[in-house]
Design a protein around this motif. Structure first.
Motif, mmCIF file in Angstrom:
data_model
loop_
_atom_site.group_PDB
_atom_site.id
_atom_site.type_symbol
_atom_site.label_atom_id
_atom_site.label_comp_id
_atom_site.label_asym_id
_atom_site.label_seq_id
_atom_site.Cartn_x
_atom_site.Cartn_y
_atom_site.Cartn_z
ATOM 1 N N ILE A 89 -8.853 14.133 -4.235
ATOM 2 C CA ILE A 89 -7.513 13.351 -4.127
ATOM 3 C C ILE A 89 -6.463 14.294 -3.227
ATOM 4 N N GLU A 90 -6.655 15.580 -3.358
ATOM 5 C CA GLU A 90 -5.718 16.410 -2.577
ATOM 6 C C GLU A 90 -6.158 16.100 -1.206
ATOM 7 N N TYR A 91 -7.311 15.933 -0.790
ATOM 8 C CA TYR A 91 -7.768 15.837 0.553
ATOM 9 C C TYR A 91 -7.159 14.420 1.037
ATOM 10 N N LEU A 92 -7.143 13.389 0.189
ATOM 11 C CA LEU A 92 -6.788 12.128 0.435
ATOM 12 C C LEU A 92 -5.103 12.170 0.730
ATOM 13 N N GLU A 93 -4.631 12.740 -0.061
ATOM 14 C CA GLU A 93 -3.024 12.955 -0.014
ATOM 15 C C GLU A 93 -2.663 13.748 1.472
ATOM 16 N N HIS A 94 -3.532 14.910 1.622
ATOM 17 C CA HIS A 94 -3.305 15.671 2.776
ATOM 18 C C HIS A 94 -3.395 14.577 3.899
ATOM 19 N N LEU A 95 -4.159 13.669 4.047
ATOM 20 C CA LEU A 95 -4.366 12.777 4.977
ATOM 21 C C LEU A 95 -3.299 11.887 5.305
ATOM 22 N N LYS A 96 -2.616 11.438 4.161
ATOM 23 C CA LYS A 96 -1.348 10.634 4.088
ATOM 24 C C LYS A 96 -1.795 9.131 4.883
ATOM 25 N N GLY A 97 -3.026 8.604 4.479
ATOM 26 C CA GLY A 97 -3.523 7.299 4.916
ATOM 27 C C GLY A 97 -4.022 7.353 6.306
ATOM 28 N N VAL A 98 -4.088 8.461 7.223
ATOM 29 C CA VAL A 98 -4.620 8.493 8.440
ATOM 30 C C VAL A 98 -6.014 8.782 8.414
ATOM 31 N N HIS A 107 -6.478 9.796 -12.828
ATOM 32 C CA HIS A 107 -5.835 10.210 -11.881
ATOM 33 C C HIS A 107 -5.192 9.285 -11.060
ATOM 34 N N ARG A 108 -3.746 9.435 -10.775
ATOM 35 C CA ARG A 108 -3.287 8.289 -9.952
ATOM 36 C C ARG A 108 -2.931 8.705 -8.641
ATOM 37 N N LEU A 109 -3.045 7.990 -7.768
ATOM 38 C CA LEU A 109 -2.807 8.101 -6.122
ATOM 39 C C LEU A 109 -2.282 6.935 -5.517
ATOM 40 N N LEU A 110 -1.613 6.913 -4.558
ATOM 41 C CA LEU A 110 -0.937 6.163 -3.755
ATOM 42 C C LEU A 110 -2.090 5.436 -3.067
ATOM 43 N N ARG A 111 -1.998 3.855 -2.989
ATOM 44 C CA ARG A 111 -2.969 3.229 -2.580
ATOM 45 C C ARG A 111 -3.053 3.416 -0.972
ATOM 46 N N LYS A 112 -2.122 3.767 -0.189
ATOM 47 C CA LYS A 112 -2.196 3.968 1.221
ATOM 48 C C LYS A 112 -3.160 5.575 1.403
ATOM 49 N N CYS A 113 -3.079 6.262 0.468
ATOM 50 C CA CYS A 113 -3.692 7.625 0.632
ATOM 51 C C CYS A 113 -5.397 6.960 0.293
ATOM 52 N N ALA A 114 -5.447 6.374 -1.077
ATOM 53 C CA ALA A 114 -6.699 6.011 -1.586
ATOM 54 C C ALA A 114 -7.701 5.138 -0.618
ATOM 55 N N GLU A 115 -7.106 4.430 0.343
ATOM 56 C CA GLU A 115 -7.730 3.472 1.022
ATOM 57 C C GLU A 115 -8.248 4.234 2.237
ATOM 58 N N THR A 116 -8.116 5.319 2.475
ATOM 59 C CA THR A 116 -8.772 6.211 3.364
ATOM 60 C C THR A 116 -10.267 6.425 3.153
ATOM 61 N N SER A 117 -10.301 6.364 2.060
ATOM 62 C CA SER A 117 -11.931 6.495 1.425
ATOM 63 C C SER A 117 -12.531 5.075 1.783
ATOM 64 N N ILE A 118 -13.615 4.913 2.007
ATOM 65 C CA ILE A 118 -14.188 3.568 2.450
ATOM 66 C C ILE A 118 -14.578 2.928 0.993
ATOM 67 N N LEU A 119 -15.275 4.109 0.199
ATOM 68 C CA LEU A 119 -15.808 3.567 -1.120
ATOM 69 C C LEU A 119 -14.364 2.928 -1.977
ATOM 70 N N ILE A 120 -13.471 3.690 -2.091
ATOM 71 C CA ILE A 120 -12.396 3.259 -2.812
ATOM 72 C C ILE A 120 -11.712 2.051 -2.290
ATOM 73 N N LYS A 121 -11.688 1.895 -0.803
ATOM 74 C CA LYS A 121 -10.907 0.471 -0.294
ATOM 75 C C LYS A 121 -12.100 -0.479 -0.625
ATOM 76 N N ASN A 122 -13.413 -0.350 -0.497
ATOM 77 C CA ASN A 122 -14.039 -1.464 -0.728
ATOM 78 C C ASN A 122 -14.180 -1.838 -2.389
ATOM 79 N N THR A 123 -14.030 -0.896 -3.018
ATOM 80 C CA THR A 123 -14.023 -1.058 -4.371
ATOM 81 C C THR A 123 -12.582 -2.010 -4.985
ATOM 82 N N PRO A 180 0.614 -1.093 0.106
ATOM 83 C CA PRO A 180 0.031 0.012 -0.125
ATOM 84 C C PRO A 180 0.820 1.312 0.000
ATOM 85 N N GLN A 181 2.083 0.992 0.473
ATOM 86 C CA GLN A 181 3.020 2.254 0.436
ATOM 87 C C GLN A 181 3.600 2.731 -1.012
#
Length: 92
Positions: free
Chosen positions: A58-67, A18-34, A3-4
């Motif tokens: 995506i900007e918000y998910l990157e800001h969260l850094k997976g947290v 758009h591309r996004l690190l999986r670690k950041c993307a999985e902060t979203s429940i919708l994306i994680k389930n998908t 995921p890193q």
């Protein structure tokens, strides 16, 4: 799969990818389930999301850094929004 370093591809309503690190993307429940139902190579279609909104997501998910941020307490302890923002701003 790591995921890193794994990259997730998100596709907007306008068919823009758009591309996004999986670690950041999985902060979203919708994306994680998908992701559980598909492979990383396949773009995740977000057919109801306009590109300009997806960019902000995506900007918000990157800001969260997976947290995952703490849940906002309800009812709010104060009517002043500034009091709520100070608690949340401790993330970044």
């Amino acid at each position: 799969m790591d995921p890193q370093t794994d990259i997730v591809i998100l596709k907007s309503k306008e068919d823009i990818e758009h591309r996004l690190l999986r670690k950041c993307a999985e902060t979203s429940i919708l994306i994680k389930n998908t992701l559980q139902d598909s492979s990383l190579e396949d773009p995740i279609p977000l057919l109801e999301v306009e590109d300009k909104i997806l960019i902000k997501i995506i900007e918000y998910l990157e800001h969260l850094k997976g947290v995952i941020p703490p849940e906002i307490e309800k009812p709010l302890k104060s009517n002043k929004m500034l009091d709520q923002l100070i608690q949340v701003s401790c993330l970044g």
